[in-house]
Design a protein around this motif. Structure first.
Motif, PDB file in Angstrom:
ATOM      1  N   GLN A  33      -3.600   8.779  14.627  1.00 49.18           N
ATOM      2  CA  GLN A  33      -2.381   8.936  13.366  1.00 49.18           C
ATOM      3  C   GLN A  33      -0.889   8.380  14.112  1.00 49.18           C
ATOM      4  OE1 GLN A  33      -2.109   9.750  10.367  1.00 49.18           O
ATOM      5  NE2 GLN A  33      -4.141  10.590   9.638  1.00 49.18           N
ATOM      6  N   TYR A  34      -0.916   8.299  15.343  1.00 49.89           N
ATOM      7  CA  TYR A  34       0.287   7.753  15.682  1.00 49.89           C
ATOM      8  C   TYR A  34      -0.061   6.619  16.699  1.00 49.89           C
ATOM      9  CZ  TYR A  34       2.943  11.690  13.903  1.00 49.89           C
ATOM     10  OH  TYR A  34       3.513  12.752  12.989  1.00 49.89           O
ATOM     11  N   ALA A  35       1.017   6.053  17.302  1.00 52.77           N
ATOM     12  CA  ALA A  35       0.857   5.015  18.420  1.00 52.77           C
ATOM     13  C   ALA A  35      -0.422   4.005  18.234  1.00 52.77           C
ATOM     14  CB  ALA A  35       0.714   5.637  19.681  1.00 52.77           C
ATOM     15  N   ILE A  58       1.007  -1.302   0.103  1.00 53.59           N
ATOM     16  CA  ILE A  58       0.039  -0.043  -0.006  1.00 53.59           C
ATOM     17  C   ILE A  58       0.881   1.073  -0.151  1.00 53.59           C
ATOM     18  CG2 ILE A  58      -1.859   1.198   1.335  1.00 53.59           C
ATOM     19  CD1 ILE A  58      -2.981  -1.357   2.300  1.00 53.59           C
ATOM     20  N   ASP A  59       0.836   1.750  -0.946  1.00 57.20           N
ATOM     21  CA  ASP A  59       1.677   2.999  -1.344  1.00 57.20           C
ATOM     22  C   ASP A  59       0.856   4.352  -1.264  1.00 57.20           C
ATOM     23  OD1 ASP A  59       4.463   3.908  -2.338  1.00 57.20           O
ATOM     24  OD2 ASP A  59       2.950   5.452  -3.426  1.00 57.20           O
ATOM     25  N   SER A  60       1.335   5.240  -0.477  1.00 56.70           N
ATOM     26  CA  SER A  60       0.729   6.428  -0.176  1.00 56.70           C
ATOM     27  C   SER A  60       1.277   7.737  -0.829  1.00 56.70           C
ATOM     28  CB  SER A  60       0.342   6.852   1.456  1.00 56.70           C
ATOM     29  OG  SER A  60       1.556   6.818   2.153  1.00 56.70           O
ATOM     30  N   GLY A  61       1.393   7.632  -2.027  1.00 56.53           N
ATOM     31  CA  GLY A  61       1.878   8.833  -2.805  1.00 56.53           C
ATOM     32  C   GLY A  61       3.400   9.172  -3.026  1.00 56.53           C
ATOM     33  N   SER A  62       4.082   7.907  -3.192  1.00 54.86           N
ATOM     34  CA  SER A  62       5.311   8.051  -3.566  1.00 54.86           C
ATOM     35  C   SER A  62       5.623   8.612  -4.915  1.00 54.86           C
ATOM     36  CB  SER A  62       6.135   6.540  -3.586  1.00 54.86           C
ATOM     37  OG  SER A  62       6.015   6.112  -2.482  1.00 54.86           O
ATOM     38  N   THR A  63       6.733   9.577  -5.155  1.00 54.84           N
ATOM     39  CA  THR A  63       7.072  10.295  -6.235  1.00 54.84           C
ATOM     40  C   THR A  63       8.448  10.097  -6.605  1.00 54.84           C
ATOM     41  OG1 THR A  63       7.370  12.296  -5.216  1.00 54.84           O
ATOM     42  CG2 THR A  63       5.054  11.806  -6.042  1.00 54.84           C
ATOM     43  N   ASP A  64       9.126   9.365  -5.744  1.00 54.14           N
ATOM     44  CA  ASP A  64      10.587   9.315  -5.898  1.00 54.14           C
ATOM     45  C   ASP A  64      10.945   7.657  -6.683  1.00 54.14           C
ATOM     46  OD1 ASP A  64       9.939   7.557  -4.180  1.00 54.14           O
ATOM     47  OD2 ASP A  64      11.620   7.624  -2.765  1.00 54.14           O
ATOM     48  N   GLY A  65      10.272   7.176  -7.424  1.00 52.64           N
ATOM     49  CA  GLY A  65      10.763   5.919  -7.961  1.00 52.64           C
ATOM     50  C   GLY A  65      10.481   4.732  -7.211  1.00 52.64           C
ATOM     51  N   SER A  66       9.784   5.034  -5.876  1.00 51.97           N
ATOM     52  CA  SER A  66       9.573   3.718  -5.134  1.00 51.97           C
ATOM     53  C   SER A  66       8.563   2.882  -6.223  1.00 51.97           C
ATOM     54  CB  SER A  66       8.820   4.247  -3.964  1.00 51.97           C
ATOM     55  OG  SER A  66       9.753   4.958  -2.963  1.00 51.97           O
ATOM     56  N   LEU A  67       7.556   3.302  -6.612  1.00 53.16           N
ATOM     57  CA  LEU A  67       6.584   2.510  -7.143  1.00 53.16           C
ATOM     58  C   LEU A  67       7.168   1.590  -8.421  1.00 53.16           C
ATOM     59  CD1 LEU A  67       3.698   5.021  -7.610  1.00 53.16           C
ATOM     60  CD2 LEU A  67       3.577   3.045  -6.377  1.00 53.16           C
ATOM     61  N   SER A 104      -3.384  12.111   1.763  1.00 55.62           N
ATOM     62  CA  SER A 104      -4.279  12.564   2.631  1.00 55.62           C
ATOM     63  C   SER A 104      -5.095  11.551   3.178  1.00 55.62           C
ATOM     64  CB  SER A 104      -5.061  13.472   2.035  1.00 55.62           C
ATOM     65  OG  SER A 104      -5.767  13.141   0.881  1.00 55.62           O
ATOM     66  N   GLU A 105      -4.985  10.221   2.595  1.00 57.32           N
ATOM     67  CA  GLU A 105      -5.919   9.129   3.088  1.00 57.32           C
ATOM     68  C   GLU A 105      -5.276   8.224   3.849  1.00 57.32           C
ATOM     69  OE1 GLU A 105      -8.690   8.405  -1.026  1.00 57.32           O
ATOM     70  OE2 GLU A 105      -6.720   7.515  -0.857  1.00 57.32           O
ATOM     71  N   TYR A 106      -4.044   8.288   4.135  1.00 56.52           N
ATOM     72  CA  TYR A 106      -2.883   7.465   5.016  1.00 56.52           C
ATOM     73  C   TYR A 106      -3.500   7.671   6.613  1.00 56.52           C
ATOM     74  CZ  TYR A 106       0.466   5.154   7.369  1.00 56.52           C
ATOM     75  OH  TYR A 106       1.353   4.391   8.125  1.00 56.52           O
ATOM     76  N   VAL A 107      -4.009   6.718   7.036  1.00 55.38           N
ATOM     77  CA  VAL A 107      -4.120   6.464   8.588  1.00 55.38           C
ATOM     78  C   VAL A 107      -3.629   5.176   8.984  1.00 55.38           C
ATOM     79  CG1 VAL A 107      -5.855   6.477  10.151  1.00 55.38           C
ATOM     80  CG2 VAL A 107      -6.285   7.946   8.508  1.00 55.38           C
ATOM     81  N   PRO A 108      -2.787   5.049   9.754  1.00 57.09           N
ATOM     82  CA  PRO A 108      -1.999   3.732   9.813  1.00 57.09           C
ATOM     83  C   PRO A 108      -3.048   2.545  10.312  1.00 57.09           C
ATOM     84  CG  PRO A 108      -1.029   5.538  11.184  1.00 57.09           C
ATOM     85  CD  PRO A 108      -2.136   6.146  10.608  1.00 57.09           C
ATOM     86  N   GLY A 109      -4.167   2.962  10.931  1.00 51.92           N
ATOM     87  CA  GLY A 109      -4.973   1.842  11.308  1.00 51.92           C
ATOM     88  C   GLY A 109      -5.548   1.191  10.134  1.00 51.92           C
ATOM     89  N   VAL A 110      -6.153   2.296   9.435  1.00 46.26           N
ATOM     90  CA  VAL A 110      -7.066   2.009   8.129  1.00 46.26           C
ATOM     91  C   VAL A 110      -6.216   1.091   7.098  1.00 46.26           C
ATOM     92  CG1 VAL A 110      -8.117   3.023   6.074  1.00 46.26           C
ATOM     93  CG2 VAL A 110      -8.577   4.023   8.545  1.00 46.26           C
ATOM     94  N   VAL A 111      -4.957   1.582   6.803  1.00 43.32           N
ATOM     95  CA  VAL A 111      -4.207   0.821   5.913  1.00 43.32           C
ATOM     96  C   VAL A 111      -3.628  -0.546   6.501  1.00 43.32           C
ATOM     97  CG1 VAL A 111      -1.786   1.065   5.047  1.00 43.32           C
ATOM     98  CG2 VAL A 111      -2.916   3.006   5.153  1.00 43.32           C
ATOM     99  N   MET A 112      -3.661  -0.700   7.656  1.00 41.27           N
ATOM    100  CA  MET A 112      -3.052  -2.169   8.107  1.00 41.27           C
ATOM    101  C   MET A 112      -4.141  -2.782   7.937  1.00 41.27           C
ATOM    102  SD  MET A 112      -0.067  -1.397  10.998  1.00 41.27           S
ATOM    103  CE  MET A 112      -0.664  -0.074  11.551  1.00 41.27           C
ATOM    104  N   ASN A 113      -5.636  -2.383   8.547  1.00 44.57           N
ATOM    105  CA  ASN A 113      -6.774  -3.462   8.407  1.00 44.57           C
ATOM    106  C   ASN A 113      -6.926  -3.643   6.925  1.00 44.57           C
ATOM    107  OD1 ASN A 113      -7.299  -3.288  11.236  1.00 44.57           O
ATOM    108  ND2 ASN A 113      -8.511  -1.468  11.233  1.00 44.57           N
TER     109      ASN A 113
END
Length: 295
Positions: A176-178, A42-51, A68-77
């Motif tokens: 957003q943390y912890a 799950i990539d949240s907007g890479s622009t450096d060649g990561s993709l 703007s859609e990145y929330v840790p719990g949402v992404v891991m679920n």
């Protein structure tokens, strides 16, 4: 959960980790594990060649979301929901497994632990890691780690859990943390064990600026206040706590820097520790107000 699995799903979070993700992917697919490794990214907007690097690894799924859609719990679920297998490993794109037994050791810890909930790997510093952060990693993950005596400690960076655990206890999606701290505290309250897989090792470190150090400490403390029971200190006690905590941190850093011949980095370490203490205190106060609406 006693059989050694024949397949695992690895959920990888990434954003602009092009400098590291290539090494992480090489080591991920160079493990002694004989089964299938399904990679969910799950990539949240890479622009450096990561993709491009990620796509070249042929992941089972490469999901792109807006920053703007990145929330840790949402992404891991979501990562767990997208995975095909019951054993789920979370591995940050910048956490490079060390050696070929990283995965085997993590799995062994999990299947040998009664009432298993989640396990986490040891983290070691990269060669360029500044002293204060290298010392912090040793405090958390080293052979004589202080974290073993803390009230609670866990890291999601390189970790494992089982679908049955996540089905019963998903991540909170409002932090957003912890989020990993809150999640594993909740698991413990429900009778699960959270072991440290010391022989499973990843290389993972960051040289944060003073402002970044403050922001991370602020964010973690704000999130932890969501479930805390102790209200913030008054103004006098607050500054006393910050000062005493900073002095204790600096004393430990001085001892570590002397032992590792890095005393020239002490002024920087002292500054970072002050910003961390200040951020932690400010974040807790902000979190108490935000989540509990009670000053």
């Amino acid at each position: 959960m006693t059989e050694f699995p024949k397949a695992v799903s690895v959920v990888m979070r990434c954003k602009d980790e092009g400098w590291a993700v290539g090494g992480t992917l090489r080591q991920l697919f160079n493990q002694t594990f004989d089964g299938e490794i399904e990679l969910i990214v799950i990539d949240s907007g890479s622009t450096d060649g990561s993709l491009e690097t990620l796509a070249a690894a042929n992941p089972a799924k490469l999901i792109q979301i807006k920053p703007s859609e990145y929330v840790p719990g949402v992404v891991m679920n979501r990562g767990a929901a997208e995975a095909s297998h019951d054993w789920i490993i979370y591995l940050n794109a910048d956490a490079e497994p060390v050696g070929t037994d990283w995965l085997k050791e993590l799995l062994t810890t999990a299947i040998e632990t009664p009432n298993f909930g989640a396990a986490f790997s040891r983290q070691i510093a990269r060669p360029d890691c500044q002293a204060v952060f290298a010392h912090g990693l040793e405090q958390c993950f080293g052979p004589q780690r202080e974290s073993a005596n803390w009230e609670h400690f866990f890291s999601m960076v390189s970790s494992i859990t089982h679908r049955s655990v996540l089905d019963a206890h998903p991540f909170r999606e409002d932090l957003q943390y912890a989020e990993d701290d809150e999640w594993t505290r909740r698991l413990i309250e429900n009778g699960y064990q959270i072991p440290f897989s010391e022989k499973s090792v990843v290389m993972h470190s960051h040289n944060y600026t003073l402002q970044q150090s403050y922001k991370r400490a602020f964010g973690d403390a704000k999130a932890m206040a969501a479930t805390a029971e102790k209200p913030p200190e008054n103004a006098l006690t607050r500054w006393l706590a910050i000062g005493l905590g900073w002095a204790n941190d600096t004393r430990k850093d001085l001892k570590w820097c002397a032992a590792n011949h890095r005393l020239t980095e002490m002024p920087h370490a002292a500054a970072v520790r002050f910003y961390q203490r200040l951020g932690r205190n400010d974040g807790y106060r902000a979190g108490w107000k935000h989540y509990q609406r009670d000053t």
